[in-house]
Design a protein around this motif. Sequence first.
Motif, PDB file in Angstrom:
ATOM      1  N   TRP A   1      29.832 -28.209   2.546  1.00  0.00           N
ATOM      2  CA  TRP A   1      28.758 -27.848   1.612  1.00  0.00           C
ATOM      3  C   TRP A   1      27.458 -28.543   2.012  1.00  0.00           C
ATOM      4  O   TRP A   1      26.395 -27.922   2.046  1.00  0.00           O
ATOM      5  N   PHE A   2      27.555 -29.838   2.346  1.00  0.00           N
ATOM      6  CA  PHE A   2      26.373 -30.577   2.770  1.00  0.00           C
ATOM      7  C   PHE A   2      25.859 -30.057   4.120  1.00  0.00           C
ATOM      8  O   PHE A   2      24.645 -29.893   4.308  1.00  0.00           O
ATOM      9  N   VAL A   3      26.767 -29.808   5.063  1.00  0.00           N
ATOM     10  CA  VAL A   3      26.356 -29.307   6.379  1.00  0.00           C
ATOM     11  C   VAL A   3      25.684 -27.944   6.246  1.00  0.00           C
ATOM     12  O   VAL A   3      24.609 -27.699   6.810  1.00  0.00           O
ATOM     13  N   PHE A   4      26.301 -27.049   5.487  1.00  0.00           N
ATOM     14  CA  PHE A   4      25.764 -25.694   5.342  1.00  0.00           C
ATOM     15  C   PHE A   4      24.390 -25.679   4.670  1.00  0.00           C
ATOM     16  O   PHE A   4      23.535 -24.868   5.014  1.00  0.00           O
ATOM     17  N   ASN A   5      24.185 -26.560   3.707  1.00  0.00           N
ATOM     18  CA  ASN A   5      22.957 -26.518   2.900  1.00  0.00           C
ATOM     19  C   ASN A   5      21.817 -27.375   3.427  1.00  0.00           C
ATOM     20  O   ASN A   5      20.662 -27.167   3.034  1.00  0.00           O
ATOM     21  N   PHE A   6      22.116 -28.328   4.324  1.00  0.00           N
ATOM     22  CA  PHE A   6      21.067 -29.264   4.729  1.00  0.00           C
ATOM     23  C   PHE A   6      20.853 -29.324   6.239  1.00  0.00           C
ATOM     24  O   PHE A   6      20.228 -30.256   6.731  1.00  0.00           O
TER      25      PHE A   6
END
Length: 255
Positions: free
Chosen positions: A151-156
């Motif tokens: 989630w963090f990788v995909f969004n940031f």
Amino acid sequence: MANLYTFEIERKKKNSKSKKKNKTKIVVVKPSVAEVENGEFFYGQKFNEFINAGFLTKAMLSKKMGNLGGLASKEDSDRLQTLMMENIEAARVVQFYGEAKKLDKEQQEKLKNAQEDFVNTQKEIHEYQELIRDQFSQTADAKAEQRLIEWFVFNFSFYEDIIEDKKGLFPIFQGETFDDKREFYLGISEDKLESEDSDILKAKEIFDASYETLIRVISIWFNKMGTDQKTIDKAMKDLFEEEKPEEVKEDSKDE
């Protein structure tokens, strides 16, 4: 929008006869406090989903493994506790002597030993945690944490591009929702991507050259082992760079 970490990749255009590689700047944006809270809420949702799907929690599996004398046994817990205390003590010594302007020979030796102890204990703690993660990889906690890292990788995760002489940041993973972005990720992670869409091929090139580093950066930040470019660089060097064996020098003396 503050940057957490930036790095540069080289990518060769698919179906191009030119040997010239394009350099692209990759930017990991630092999540705000509100965005971290959104991530925690997302984790809770996924955790409940995996529980409802029948996965055990870490606590349940840990108790079962402890009874069988596995990695979660008391002896291993005690060893981890000792390592953590040694790591904290080494960090304290490094901070104490590292802030001094002048050190005598004995103090310099203490600082050097503490720095080595800090790195070694941190590595051993990390290796232990990796072993635990392997055994707990099928728990609801681990599954939910894996989704949270994604989630963090995909969004940031962004790449820098120039359009009409203007620099801008563009998301590596396309889509509005997590499910959209994950579907996009699964598509471009295929070894052989059957697509003639130039945007998709470009995304594939960027993904192939950056994803491993993106996962490492977010994992280090998530585990509070690094909070900015300098500390994340140091953590990656300590954790992932292969140690080069020291050359053994022998003095030959004629007797």
